[in-house]
Design an enzyme around this catalytic site. Structure first.
Site, PDB file in Angstrom:
ATOM      1  N   ARG A  38       0.826  -1.215   0.000  1.00 16.42           N
ATOM      2  CA  ARG A  38       0.000   0.000   0.000  1.00 16.42           C
ATOM      3  C   ARG A  38       0.859   1.264   0.000  1.00 16.42           C
ATOM      4  O   ARG A  38       0.473   2.287  -0.565  1.00 16.42           O
ATOM      5  CB  ARG A  38      -0.949  -0.002   1.208  1.00 16.42           C
ATOM      6  CG  ARG A  38      -2.120  -0.944   1.004  1.00 16.42           C
ATOM      7  CD  ARG A  38      -3.069  -0.928   2.164  1.00 16.42           C
ATOM      8  NE  ARG A  38      -4.265  -1.713   1.854  1.00 16.42           N
ATOM      9  CZ  ARG A  38      -5.217  -2.001   2.721  1.00 16.42           C
ATOM     10  NH1 ARG A  38      -5.109  -1.586   3.969  1.00 16.42           N
ATOM     11  NH2 ARG A  38      -6.263  -2.723   2.361  1.00 16.42           N
ATOM     12  N   LYS A 199     -20.318 -14.953   2.473  1.00 15.42           N
ATOM     13  CA  LYS A 199     -21.715 -14.587   2.746  1.00 15.42           C
ATOM     14  C   LYS A 199     -22.434 -13.912   1.581  1.00 15.42           C
ATOM     15  O   LYS A 199     -21.890 -13.032   0.933  1.00 15.42           O
ATOM     16  CB  LYS A 199     -21.762 -13.664   3.963  1.00 15.42           C
ATOM     17  CG  LYS A 199     -21.286 -14.341   5.248  1.00 15.42           C
ATOM     18  CD  LYS A 199     -21.353 -13.369   6.407  1.00 15.42           C
ATOM     19  CE  LYS A 199     -21.002 -14.067   7.709  1.00 15.42           C
ATOM     20  NZ  LYS A 199     -21.082 -13.154   8.854  1.00 15.42           N
ATOM     21  N   GLY A 352      -8.882  -7.119  -1.133  1.00 14.55           N
ATOM     22  CA  GLY A 352      -9.260  -7.970  -0.007  1.00 14.55           C
ATOM     23  C   GLY A 352      -8.714  -9.384  -0.083  1.00 14.55           C
ATOM     24  O   GLY A 352      -7.547  -9.603  -0.405  1.00 14.55           O
ATOM     25  N   GLY A 375     -13.296  -3.367   0.036  1.00 17.87           N
ATOM     26  CA  GLY A 375     -14.638  -2.819   0.263  1.00 17.87           C
ATOM     27  C   GLY A 375     -15.024  -1.784  -0.776  1.00 17.87           C
ATOM     28  O   GLY A 375     -16.157  -1.757  -1.257  1.00 17.87           O
TER      29      GLY A 375
END
Length: 395
Positions: A38, A199, A352, A375
């Site tokens: 990053r 999920k 992610g 996200g």
């Protein structure tokens, strides 16, 4: 195409104080940064500003500090690493607002860097407090948003500050927007999306948004079982979101009339225990024994998915296809990662866990683009407006 002004549209930056929101939320273990990607992702913007003679003020969060000045959440280690990567003076501030910070900035020479301390030491940051935003803005002349990983957060340093300063995209944010926007609006066909993860609740928005947009939608990971259960199939002890069964059923009904081809796993690696050493077997996806749970896609599924990948023009991948953190159940995810690496398609990885899986497989440099924001890329693919992008000046 999303069209925002970027740092490239700024000409005379000599001596200008430029506030850059970066994403330096890096993993640190026992005083060592374990992944500095990053920091490196922000270098193109930082180096451009150095070359243009700007006074560079960098702001970031690190973790979720519960108390102010938590030493575990300090950006000191990040500043040290940055100083090794750039050819200019890097100074770590002891705070992100206040008179000491102001003095430090007023003493800066052109092309130097001051790294502010963790903005999340202040609750006002996540509250997007206007007064706090103004204090940050008072440190600079121009605002650059280059923290794509935080672009979906309406925080003081990502969105609120733009009410007080002219706001531009950094090179990283510009690149992220271009790749993701092009993938959806003007892709090289066939466009294949692989959406995995545990999920349905976190992915249903993306799945709905991609229906009718992508040519093929491959669905895998733990959410597969809620879809299966909604169709009346036995899923054993596999992951289930019981409160999402109706939503899963409604999605499958809608999918029947869509031009998008949908592929689910056809076989599954199952075990009795949720651990790496538990003996495994492969079964038909619709015949999972009642005392077992799904852990990874089976070899027939890998072959089915690979066939689709081999003819794709553009591939978007967000979410692993099994419990990839356990080596024995990472085989399916790794095989698909390898197929993407070998394909001739434009490959876009949605940050992610997907990025972690690619890194684990040692295939990072084989992908066209790996997003720095899991996200944020997810919400972008859902069609949501990202607060940290919408505040930037339009072209």
């Amino acid at each position: 195409m999303l069209s925002k002004k970027s740092v490239n549209d700024l000409n005379d930056l000599q001596g200008k104080k430029v506030f850059v929101r970066v994403d330096f939320n890096v993993p640190i273990h026992e005083g060592i940064i374990t992944d500095d990607s990053r920091i490196k992702a922000a270098l193109p913007t930082i180096e451009l500003l150095i070359n243009k003679g700007a006074k560079i003020i960098l702001a970031s969060h690190l973790g979720r500090p519960k108390v102010k000045n938590d030493p575990q959440a300090s950006l000191k280690l990040v500043s040290l690493r940055l100083s090794e990567l750039v050819k200019t003076k890097v100074t770590q501030a002891t705070d992100c607002i206040g008179s000491e910070v102001e003095s430090l900035i007023s003493a800066m020479k052109n092309s130097e860097i001051v790294v502010l301390e963790n903005v999340r030491y202040y609750k006002e940051e996540t509250d997007n407090n206007a007064e706090f935003s103004k204090k940050l803005a008072n440190l600079a002349d121009i605002y650059i948003m280059d923290a794509f990983g935080s672009a979906h957060r309406a925080h003081a340093s990502t969105a609120g500050i733009a009410a007080f300063l002219p706001a531009y995209a950094g090179l990283l944010v510009q690149k992220e927007i271009e790749f993701l926007d092009n993938a959806i609006k003007s892709p090289k066909h066939p466009l294949v999306a692989i959406i995995g993860g545990a999920k349905i609740s976190t992915k249903i928005g993306v799945l709905k948004n991609l229906l009718g947009v992508v040519d093929t939608l491959i669905i895998g990971g733990g959410m597969t079982f809620t879809f299966l259960k909604s169709q009346g199939y036995e899923i054993g002890k596999s992951l289930l979101e019981a409160d999402k069964l109706d939503e899963a059923k409604a999605f499958l009904e809608k999918a029947k009339t869509s031009k998008t081809k949908i592929l689910f796993p056809i076989d599954e690696v199952v075990t009795r225990e949720f651990n790496n050493e538990s003996p495994a077997q492969t079964v038909d996806i619709k015949q999972i024994p009642s005392d077992m749970e799904g852990m990874d896609i089976g070899s027939q599924t890998v072959t089915l998915f690979q066939k689709e990948i081999s003819s794709a023009g553009t591939i978007i991948w967000n979410g692993p296809l099994g419990v990839f953190e356990m080596p024995n159940f990472a085989k399916g995810t790794n095989a698909i990662a390898k197929s993407l690496a070998e394909s001739k398609a434009i490959t876009i990885i949605g940050g992610g866990d997907s990025a972690a899986a690619i890194l684990q497989a040692g295939l990072t440099d084989k992908m066209t683009h790996i997003s720095t924001g899991g996200g944020a890329s997810l919400e972008f693919l859902e069609g949501k407006e990202l607060p940290g992008i919408s505040v930037l000046l339009d072209k």
